[in-house]
Design a protein around this motif. Structure first.
Motif, short mmCIF file in Angstrom:
data_model
loop_
_atom_site.label_atom_id
_atom_site.label_comp_id
_atom_site.label_asym_id
_atom_site.label_seq_id
_atom_site.Cartn_x
_atom_site.Cartn_y
_atom_site.Cartn_z
N LYS A 38 0.65 -1.16 -0.27
CA LYS A 38 -0.11 0.00 -0.08
C LYS A 38 0.84 1.25 -0.13
O LYS A 38 0.75 2.12 0.06
N LEU A 69 1.14 -2.63 17.68
CA LEU A 69 0.79 -1.45 18.10
C LEU A 69 0.87 -0.87 18.90
O LEU A 69 2.45 -0.50 18.61
N GLY A 104 -2.71 2.95 21.82
CA GLY A 104 -3.94 4.08 21.00
C GLY A 104 -3.80 3.92 19.74
O GLY A 104 -5.14 4.10 18.73
N VAL A 105 -2.89 3.52 18.75
CA VAL A 105 -2.58 3.53 17.63
C VAL A 105 -2.26 2.56 16.57
O VAL A 105 -1.49 1.52 17.26
N ARG A 106 -3.29 2.01 15.88
CA ARG A 106 -2.53 0.37 14.89
C ARG A 106 -1.55 0.44 13.87
O ARG A 106 -1.99 -0.70 13.18
N ASP A 107 -1.83 1.41 12.51
CA ASP A 107 -1.68 1.62 11.46
C ASP A 107 -0.08 2.90 11.21
O ASP A 107 -0.72 3.70 12.36
N ASP A 130 0.70 4.53 9.98
CA ASP A 130 0.93 5.99 8.90
C ASP A 130 -0.60 6.78 10.06
O ASP A 130 -0.53 8.28 9.67
N PHE A 131 -0.33 6.23 11.04
CA PHE A 131 -1.13 7.22 12.08
C PHE A 131 -0.74 8.10 13.06
O PHE A 131 -1.10 8.85 13.84
N PHE A 161 0.45 11.08 13.22
CA PHE A 161 -0.94 12.01 14.27
C PHE A 161 -1.10 12.57 15.94
O PHE A 161 -0.94 13.65 15.97
N VAL A 165 -2.63 18.74 11.95
CA VAL A 165 -2.45 18.12 10.61
C VAL A 165 -2.31 19.23 9.76
O VAL A 165 -1.41 19.26 8.74
N THR A 183 -2.75 14.31 3.75
CA THR A 183 -2.64 14.05 5.45
C THR A 183 -1.67 12.85 4.24
O THR A 183 -1.33 12.37 4.90
N GLU A 184 -2.07 12.02 3.68
CA GLU A 184 -2.07 10.89 2.33
C GLU A 184 -0.42 10.76 2.86
O GLU A 184 0.45 9.44 2.81
N MET A 207 2.15 11.45 5.77
CA MET A 207 2.25 10.26 6.88
C MET A 207 2.46 9.07 5.68
O MET A 207 3.79 8.26 6.33
N LYS A 208 2.64 8.43 5.18
CA LYS A 208 2.61 7.73 4.23
C LYS A 208 4.68 8.07 3.73
O LYS A 208 4.71 7.38 4.10
#
Lengths: 273, 383
Positions: B71, B140, B146-149, B151-152, B155, B168, B204-205, B208-209
């Motif tokens: 991705k 995680l 608190g965040v599981r990806d 890319d996040f 933030f 952001v 944003t995408e 973050m990527k």
């Protein structure tokens, strides 16, 4: 005959190149089977009055005075009921909207490319569904962008609490701090189970219809009475609940707010207000 | 588009009626023009190079990563952009605090000498800066998960009022306004986004990527332990090997496998401080998660002092002493620390603790903390 054949060949070939070249312009259907728009206008009210931010004092059913400094909420997953009994589901990627009381442009939700016909009702999710809440960044465009919202007023919290479905903030002498803050959320949780506060709102167009034609985009005018947040199945007082920002704490608010939408009227064509 | 095609057809038809040969010529000409128009944006303009794919290799002794690289395929330009974003203070409200301010390379991307780190306006955070390494294996993120990806991940620090104190949204606006001629190095972000993603659009995408791409490259797998793990039995001394055996017996139920963590959440019996940190409970609000924190990887642990979620221990000796003598009982204390007689903590002699520490030092990866590929390109601020 031979020449004519070459000509057709060239013409077809050029057309082919053209269409492959222009495929990014996204003109998938040229309304050939008859499509139009259906517009919903979300008018935020407090009882019988239109909501005015900041300077107007209102009273809830507990008799508490309050002012509203911010109100925003998601509406998504629109489905239109056809008068003949069918249903039209708005394509998922075009079905997320964020209404922000501070931004009049956001009051209008325009559902585009709806098949021509008579519609007798609508349903939508108040908030964001769980599938989209746990999706990757590519699926979070526009109002679902995790950066969406005014500075300091982001609607996204974290992986487990997801998006805030409805945020209501204001001031009240009934709150010890002078402020109250509700962030109604909770899609069931990603890494740990939370309360599920996802509510589907059904609004039948009782006694009227929305007729979508290729030239006329009907506009359904909805009234959203935020007093219902305090007063549905559970009466909520600001003094008793000045702040609720977790799925668990906001569950009674979410049960209440399903009753805050009513259809006021439908204009046969969308226009200024 | 269709309108244009129609007019071409009209033209061709007219010619067809008059001079058939011309039809073919005109058609061929149009064809060439159109093919040209179609591809010129990608091939003719030298500014429009496609990003260069970057090969990413999983270390031989590591499991498969969790992060989906399909991705977000790594490119040279994407990683470079991510590195600039990682170090740039623009990500904070005061334009001073970058990710690299608290995640410093010489400390394996932690904040050495800081139990807790200072964010904008010198405000103190509530948790010890975690290391940024081997992020692609992390299911995680953060001490509370608190965040599981991945890319996040950015933030959270960006929007945390005591860390970077920004939004952001506003970061994106500031990036769009670059290059800023008054900056130490006037970075041209629209140009870098274009190099990384094909167009100068800053979203944003993409932001973050790009940071995820950079963080994905931050792999630490070249310690002496790794040499041992892939077959060089001489890479560890006798004491270190002894330490490894003791470690596997006493520590690896949590600090498991080649990443030295199973990414679970545990209460390891730290005595409560004045301000109670509820840890995992903040995310799940489950009573059983009260005071649980994520098991950190122990890779590069000799560089990442201070230790624990609140940075209360300064040395590995203190950490081992905690596990033998200071584990405090509480309703959520991990069962691993409750012995059959009811005593808390682990049973280790001083010699055994020393051996374990000797082993832990073999997890140090000098290449990771010195590799220029991860270093500040000259735009960051480290305090």
């Amino acid at each position: 005959m031979k020449v004519r054949f070459s000509f057709i060949y060239i013409f077809l070939f050029t057309t082919l190149i053209f269409s492959s070249c222009g495929s990014d312009d996204a003109e998938p259907e040229l309304n050939l089977n008859g499509r139009g728009d259906l517009v919903f206008y979300f008018d935020n009210t407090v009882g019988n009055e239109l909501l005015a931010l900041n300077n107007t004092t209102y009273k809830n059913s507990s008799g508490e005075s309050f002012r509203v400094t911010g109100l925003s909420y998601y509406v998504s997953n629109f489905k239109l009921q056809r008068k003949d009994g069918g249903e039209y589901v708005i394509p998922q990627d075009s079905s997320y909207f964020l209404i922000n009381a501070a931004d009049k442009n956001s009051y209008e939700v325009r559902l585009e490319n709806v098949p021509v016909g008579d519609y007798s009702g609508v349903s939508f999710v108040l908030g964001v569904d769980s599938a989209r809440t746990v999706s990757s960044l590519e699926k979070r465009k526009g109002v679902l962008d995790i950066a969406a919202g005014q500075p300091g007023a982001s609607m996204y919290s974290d992986a487990n609490d997801g998006y805030t479905f409805l945020k209501l903030e204001g001031t009240s002498v009934s709150a010890a701090s002078g402020k109250f803050e509700y962030q109604i959320k909770g899609f069931g949780g990603a890494t740990a189970r939370t309360v599920n506060n996802i509510k589907t709102i059904n609004i039948p167009f009782t006694g009227t219809i929305a007729s979508v034609t290729t030239t006329k985009s009907p506009e359904a005018h909805l009234l959203i009475n935020i007093l219902k947040i305090f007063d549905g199945s559970t009466r909520i007082s600001i003094a008793g609940l000045p702040q609720a920002i977790t799925p668990e704490l906001t569950a009674p608010l979410a049960s209440n707010y399903t009753t805050m939408f009513t259809l006021d009227h439908i204009h046969p064509t969308s226009s200024a207000h | 588009m269709l309108k244009t095609v129609k007019s071409i057809r009209d033209i061709i038809q007219q010619k067809f009626l008059v001079v058939p040969v011309l039809v073919l010529l005109t058609g061929a000409m149009w064809l060439m023009i159109m093919v040209g128009a179609c591809t010129s944006e990608e091939t003719v303009d030298p500014e429009n190079k496609t990003p260069t794919p970057l090969a990413w290799r999983k270390p031989a002794n590591f499991p498969d990563p969790v992060y989906d690289l399909n991705k977000n395929p790594l490119t040279v330009e994407g990683v470079e952009l991510g590195k600039f974003l990682f170090y740039d203070g623009l990500l904070s409200r005061t334009n001073v605090i970058g990710c690299g301010t608290c995640h410093q390379q010489q400390s394996a991307f932690t904040h050495h000498g800081h139990e807790l780190s200072h964010g904008v306006d010198d405000q103190l955070g509530k948790r010890n800066t975690p290391s940024i390494q081997n992020m692609a294996w992390n299911p995680l993120f953060f001490w509370d998960g608190g965040v599981r990806d991945m890319d996040f991940v950015p933030f959270n620090p960006i929007e945390n009022p005591v860390e970077m104190g920004e939004t952001v949204n506003h970061v994106l606006e500031k990036l769009r306004l670059t290059p800023d001629k008054s900056a130490k190095i006037p970075v041209d972000y629209p140009k870098m986004f274009k190099a990384a993603f094909g167009t100068p659009e800053i979203t944003t995408e993409r932001m973050m990527k790009a940071i995820s791409q950079f963080m994905t490259t931050m792999v630490s797998a070249e310690s002496r332990y790794d040499k041992f793990a892939i077959g060089d039995v001489t890479a560890l001394s006798a004491q270190e090997k002894e330490g490894l055996i003791l470690f596997r017996k006493n520590c690896s139920s949590c600090h498991e496998g080649e990443l030295f963590t199973n990414y679970s959440f545990r209460n390891n019996g730290l005595a409560p401080l004045k301000y109670e940190d509820l840890g995992r409970f903040d995310v799940t609000r489950r009573e059983s998660d009260r005071n649980l924190f994520k098991v950190p990887s122990l890779r590069n642990v000799s560089f990442t002092a201070p230790y624990m979620h609140d940075g209360r221990y300064k040395t590995l000796g203190e950490v081992l002493e905690h596990y033998t003598d200071k584990v405090v009982s509480s309703p959520t204390l991990d069962p691993a620390f409750i012995q059959s007689g009811g005593k808390t903590g682990l049973n280790l002699t001083d010699d055994e603790k020393e051996s374990i520490i000797a082993f832990l030092r073999t997890l140090s990866d000098d290449n990771f903390i010195k590799n220029n590929a991860f270093s500040d390109p000259g735009i960051g601020n480290a305090f």
